[in-house]
Design a protein around this motif. Structure first.
Motif, PDB file in Angstrom:
ATOM      1  N   ILE A 183       0.865  -1.179   0.000  1.00 55.51           N
ATOM      2  CA  ILE A 183       0.000   0.000   0.000  1.00 55.51           C
ATOM      3  C   ILE A 183       0.901   1.228   0.000  1.00 55.51           C
ATOM      4  O   ILE A 183       1.814   1.332   0.823  1.00 55.51           O
ATOM      5  N   LEU A 191       0.343   5.424   0.097  1.00 58.48           N
ATOM      6  CA  LEU A 191      -0.653   6.483   0.255  1.00 58.48           C
ATOM      7  C   LEU A 191       0.040   7.837   0.287  1.00 58.48           C
ATOM      8  O   LEU A 191       1.037   8.025   0.999  1.00 58.48           O
ATOM      9  N   LYS A 206     -10.580   4.154   9.022  1.00 59.94           N
ATOM     10  CA  LYS A 206     -10.765   4.353   7.582  1.00 59.94           C
ATOM     11  C   LYS A 206      -9.838   5.498   7.204  1.00 59.94           C
ATOM     12  O   LYS A 206      -9.888   6.574   7.814  1.00 59.94           O
ATOM     13  N   ARG A 249      -8.194   7.885   4.078  1.00 61.25           N
ATOM     14  CA  ARG A 249      -8.368   8.395   2.719  1.00 61.25           C
ATOM     15  C   ARG A 249      -7.059   9.045   2.282  1.00 61.25           C
ATOM     16  O   ARG A 249      -6.408   9.744   3.058  1.00 61.25           O
ATOM     17  N   LEU A 262      -4.343   9.504  -1.609  1.00 57.11           N
ATOM     18  CA  LEU A 262      -4.184   9.368  -3.047  1.00 57.11           C
ATOM     19  C   LEU A 262      -3.270   8.197  -3.354  1.00 57.11           C
ATOM     20  O   LEU A 262      -2.307   7.949  -2.618  1.00 57.11           O
ATOM     21  N   ASP A 263      -3.558   7.495  -4.457  1.00 57.20           N
ATOM     22  CA  ASP A 263      -2.648   6.441  -4.896  1.00 57.20           C
ATOM     23  C   ASP A 263      -1.559   7.060  -5.784  1.00 57.20           C
ATOM     24  O   ASP A 263      -1.534   8.286  -5.988  1.00 57.20           O
ATOM     25  N   ASN A 277      -1.253   7.266  -8.801  1.00 58.91           N
ATOM     26  CA  ASN A 277      -1.768   7.929 -10.006  1.00 58.91           C
ATOM     27  C   ASN A 277      -2.617   9.151  -9.678  1.00 58.91           C
ATOM     28  O   ASN A 277      -3.231   9.741 -10.563  1.00 58.91           O
ATOM     29  N   ARG A 291      -5.334   9.184  -7.834  1.00 60.21           N
ATOM     30  CA  ARG A 291      -6.744   8.865  -7.589  1.00 60.21           C
ATOM     31  C   ARG A 291      -6.998   8.744  -6.094  1.00 60.21           C
ATOM     32  O   ARG A 291      -6.193   8.149  -5.373  1.00 60.21           O
ATOM     33  N   GLU A 292      -8.137   9.273  -5.657  1.00 59.20           N
ATOM     34  CA  GLU A 292      -8.486   9.157  -4.237  1.00 59.20           C
ATOM     35  C   GLU A 292      -8.888   7.721  -3.935  1.00 59.20           C
ATOM     36  O   GLU A 292      -9.649   7.109  -4.681  1.00 59.20           O
ATOM     37  N   ILE A 293      -8.355   7.201  -2.839  1.00 61.36           N
ATOM     38  CA  ILE A 293      -8.716   5.855  -2.396  1.00 61.36           C
ATOM     39  C   ILE A 293      -9.031   5.889  -0.910  1.00 61.36           C
ATOM     40  O   ILE A 293      -8.590   6.787  -0.192  1.00 61.36           O
ATOM     41  N   GLU A 294      -9.817   4.922  -0.481  1.00 62.82           N
ATOM     42  CA  GLU A 294     -10.119   4.740   0.942  1.00 62.82           C
ATOM     43  C   GLU A 294      -9.765   3.320   1.321  1.00 62.82           C
ATOM     44  O   GLU A 294     -10.021   2.385   0.557  1.00 62.82           O
ATOM     45  N   ILE A 295      -9.167   3.193   2.485  1.00 67.16           N
ATOM     46  CA  ILE A 295      -8.818   1.875   3.008  1.00 67.16           C
ATOM     47  C   ILE A 295      -9.480   1.737   4.365  1.00 67.16           C
ATOM     48  O   ILE A 295      -9.259   2.564   5.256  1.00 67.16           O
TER      49      ILE A 295
END
Length: 147
Positions: A68, A70, A105, A107, A109-110, A112, A114-118
């Protein structure tokens, strides 16, 4: 890619709030690759950019071949409580019990942009909290559990 020296306790970068990443470039991606390489070489399960002397809000974690990365991570939800032993690549040989949230949780960016949530529990939740703390100049020894 490169393996960076890991900064040790006493280095001011470890106590400084890291700067937000404004733009994700190829240089950012190469840094993330090098962070993974440095973490694996150490060996560790997580690494924050300040631990290699770079004051940017970037973390990497790998539990069980599930890497991962972030950028600009923030905890947006948290609940429960867990106490567990932690160590840190920047504080070699030291371990202590630390209380953390059981669930978080996060939040961010990856690579690229893009926003992601884990959503995470247990060890992954602990690792995310530990690494995000590094971005705010907080070390696990600041949070040693006292019964």
């Amino acid at each position: 890619m490169a393996i960076y020296p890991i900064r040790k306790i006493g280095d001011p970068v470890l106590r400084t709030k890291a700067k937000e990443v404004k733009e994700i470039t190829n240089k950012t991606r190469k840094l993330i690759d090098s962070m993974f390489e440095t973490m694996y070489d150490a060996p560790g399960i997580g690494l924050a950019a300040p631990q290699i002397g770079i004051s940017k809000r970037i973390i990497v974690i790998d539990l069980d071949d599930n890497p991962i990365a972030l950028i600009n991570p923030v905890i947006v939800e948290k609940q429960g409580s867990q106490v567990g032993e932690e160590g840190c690549l920047s504080i070699p040989g030291e371990r202590a019990l630390v209380e953390r949230y059981q669930f978080v949780k996060v939040r961010g960016l990856d690579i690229n942009g893009r926003e992601i949530e884990i959503e995470s529990e247990d060890l992954l939740a602990r690792a995310l909290q530990h690494e995000i703390d590094h971005l705010d100049g907080i070390l696990f020894i600041d949070k040693i559990y006292k019964e």
